[in-house]
Design a protein around this motif. Structure first.
Motif, short mmCIF file in Angstrom:
data_model
loop_
_atom_site.label_atom_id
_atom_site.label_comp_id
_atom_site.label_asym_id
_atom_site.label_seq_id
_atom_site.Cartn_x
_atom_site.Cartn_y
_atom_site.Cartn_z
N ILE A 99 64.43 -3.30 31.28
CA ILE A 99 63.94 -3.38 32.47
C ILE A 99 63.20 -5.01 32.34
N GLU A 100 63.53 -5.72 33.35
CA GLU A 100 63.08 -7.17 33.24
C GLU A 100 61.96 -7.06 34.51
N VAL A 101 60.73 -7.57 34.01
CA VAL A 101 59.87 -7.53 35.20
C VAL A 101 59.98 -9.14 35.73
N LEU A 102 60.26 -9.21 37.01
CA LEU A 102 60.78 -10.19 37.63
C LEU A 102 59.45 -10.84 38.35
N ASP A 103 58.50 -10.14 38.82
CA ASP A 103 57.17 -10.41 39.65
C ASP A 103 56.38 -9.54 39.43
N SER A 104 55.04 -9.87 39.44
CA SER A 104 54.01 -8.86 39.42
C SER A 104 52.74 -9.81 39.65
N LEU A 114 61.27 -4.51 28.87
CA LEU A 114 61.04 -3.28 28.32
C LEU A 114 62.48 -2.55 28.08
N TRP A 115 62.38 -1.66 26.97
CA TRP A 115 63.32 -0.84 26.69
C TRP A 115 63.38 0.83 27.26
N VAL A 116 64.02 1.19 28.02
CA VAL A 116 63.82 2.52 28.24
C VAL A 116 64.24 3.44 27.27
N THR A 117 63.38 4.57 27.06
CA THR A 117 63.24 5.56 26.10
C THR A 117 63.38 7.04 26.60
N THR A 131 60.22 6.40 30.87
CA THR A 131 59.23 5.64 29.83
C THR A 131 60.00 4.74 29.18
N THR A 132 59.06 3.61 28.71
CA THR A 132 59.80 2.60 28.25
C THR A 132 58.97 1.90 27.09
N GLU A 133 59.36 1.20 26.37
CA GLU A 133 58.35 0.42 25.10
C GLU A 133 58.49 -1.39 25.16
N ASP A 134 57.69 -1.92 24.91
CA ASP A 134 57.80 -3.28 24.80
C ASP A 134 57.92 -3.70 23.38
N ARG A 135 59.18 -4.09 22.91
CA ARG A 135 59.71 -4.33 21.45
C ARG A 135 59.16 -5.91 21.25
N SER A 136 58.43 -6.31 21.92
CA SER A 136 58.23 -8.07 21.57
C SER A 136 57.11 -8.11 20.51
#
Length: 136
Positions: A99-104, A114-117, A131-136
């Motif tokens: 998932i890429e956040v385009l706007d917020s 974010l990676w879907v888990t 559910t996702t995780e930020d792997r950065s």
């Protein structure tokens, strides 16, 4: 009031809280370009682009993990999209989608990957939650 009317009202309310815009996609494996000696990212296939609500999972403490030669902290987020979101035919959300956040409204969020888990399904849900995780 019947259950269908209650669910419809709940789904409308859930969508009103979706102030972020995302793109859900699958990433093909990277390809090595022998001519230039570089690795080229594989093509992306978009499954959904539109409104969402991104929220950190409060109880998640984060987990340290090794990524190459550096340590990263895995932080979990719940991403809610409209319950009626349609995926490509024959596809289900599986771990590894991104998932890429385009706007917020939060100026620090655009560009976050974010990676879907996992994915939650249910006919009585007010939103479709990943559910996702930020792997950065």
């Amino acid at each position: 009031m019947n259950i269908d009317a209650v669910l419809a009202a709940g789904r409308r309310a859930a969508e009103q809280r979706m102030r972020d815009r995302i793109r859900l996609y699958e990433q093909a494996p990277d390809v090595f370009d022998r001519e230039h000696g570089t690795t080229v990212p594989g093509p992306q296939n978009t499954w959904y682009e539109g409104k969402a609500r991104i929220e950190p999972i409060a109880q998640a403490s984060g987990e340290d993990a090794q990524a190459g030669d550096r340590e990263v902290r895995l932080l979990e987020y719940r991403v809610s999209v409209p319950w009626a979101t349609v995926l490509p035919p024959g596809k289900r959300a599986v771990p590894g989608l991104r998932i890429e956040v385009l706007d917020s409204p939060d100026p620090r969020m655009p560009g976050l990957i974010l990676w879907v888990t996992g994915a939650n399904y249910g006919d009585q849900a007010t939103a479709w939650r990943l559910t996702t995780e930020d792997r950065s």
